[in-house]
Write a protein that holds these residues in place. Structure first.
Motif, PDB file in Angstrom:
ATOM      1  N   UNK A  69    -103.121 -23.511  55.380  1.00 10.19           N
ATOM      2  CA  UNK A  69    -103.858 -23.632  56.640  1.00 10.19           C
ATOM      3  C   UNK A  69    -103.957 -22.277  57.338  1.00 10.19           C
ATOM      4  N   UNK A  70    -102.901 -21.470  57.255  1.00  7.11           N
ATOM      5  CA  UNK A  70    -102.944 -20.128  57.859  1.00  7.11           C
ATOM      6  C   UNK A  70    -103.980 -19.251  57.144  1.00  7.11           C
ATOM      7  N   UNK A  71    -104.031 -19.338  55.818  1.00 10.53           N
ATOM      8  CA  UNK A  71    -105.013 -18.566  55.049  1.00 10.53           C
ATOM      9  C   UNK A  71    -106.429 -19.015  55.412  1.00 10.53           C
ATOM     10  N   UNK A  72    -106.635 -20.332  55.478  1.00  8.27           N
ATOM     11  CA  UNK A  72    -107.964 -20.839  55.840  1.00  8.27           C
ATOM     12  C   UNK A  72    -108.349 -20.439  57.252  1.00  8.27           C
ATOM     13  N   UNK A  77    -111.528 -16.922  60.789  1.00  6.36           N
ATOM     14  CA  UNK A  77    -111.612 -15.831  61.773  1.00  6.36           C
ATOM     15  C   UNK A  77    -112.398 -14.657  61.213  1.00  6.36           C
ATOM     16  N   UNK A  78    -112.170 -14.319  59.955  1.00  6.45           N
ATOM     17  CA  UNK A  78    -112.902 -13.215  59.322  1.00  6.45           C
ATOM     18  C   UNK A  78    -114.395 -13.533  59.289  1.00  6.45           C
ATOM     19  N   UNK A  79    -114.737 -14.770  58.924  1.00  8.97           N
ATOM     20  CA  UNK A  79    -116.138 -15.174  58.891  1.00  8.97           C
ATOM     21  C   UNK A  79    -116.769 -15.054  60.274  1.00  8.97           C
TER      22      UNK A  79
END
Length: 171
Positions: A69-72, A77-79
């Motif tokens: 979930x942290x990676x997603x 956020x990057x997107x």
């Protein structure tokens, strides 16, 4: 008497056999209880070990889910940041085009004439300046005015040497 003793011996032996059977049954029951306690204790330990294994697996699984979930969330956020960068770059391009459009001479002339009421100078308003003079502003009694200053042009040294050499030959 011997019949009594025999009877007595038979009763004693019967009594001993019955007592021995009772003792053996009591020992058996005690051993069964001890074995049942041991089995119950081992079952309890096995149950605790099973619960511990299940808890460890659950903890590992929840950690895995949390990390995913942290990676997603970071990807999201990057997107969002990339899309914000794209929109800001588009806005920069729009503003650059607007600046270019507004700084064109035609637009500046139009704004000067329409909004600032500026006009081209009439023939009598044009002042021609002699290139041999430099003008400087002088402050006297709070008024500024232009005063011509004559500039003496100085020739480069090499040119002065050549003219001196050639002029001296002609004389």
């Amino acid at each position: 008497m011997s019949a009594l003793v025999e009877m007595y011996d038979d009763e004693i032996e019967e009594f001993n056999v019955s007592q021995h059977a009772k003792i053996v049954s009591i020992r058996k029951k005690r051993m069964e209880k001890e074995n049942a306690k041991k089995i119950a204790f081992h079952n309890f330990l096995n149950m605790l070990a099973s619960i511990a294994i299940v808890l460890i697996i659950a903890a590992l699984f929840s950690t895995y889910i949390y990390k995913n979930s942290m990676v997603n969330e970071a990807k999201y956020d990057i997107f969002n940041l990339k899309s914000e960068i794209k929109s800001l770059n588009a806005q920069i391009e729009e503003l650059s085009a607007s600046i270019e459009n507004q700084t064109e001479l035609k637009n500046i002339e139009k704004i000067a004439m329409e909004q600032l009421n500026m006009v081209y100078p009439a023939q009598e308003q044009i002042v021609y300046i002699d290139a041999n003079y430099h003008f400087a502003l002088v402050d006297q009694s709070g008024e500024l005015y232009a005063e011509p200053v004559q500039v003496v042009s100085k020739k480069p040294i090499f040119e002065q040497l050549f003219t001196a050499l050639f002029n001296s030959n002609k004389k």
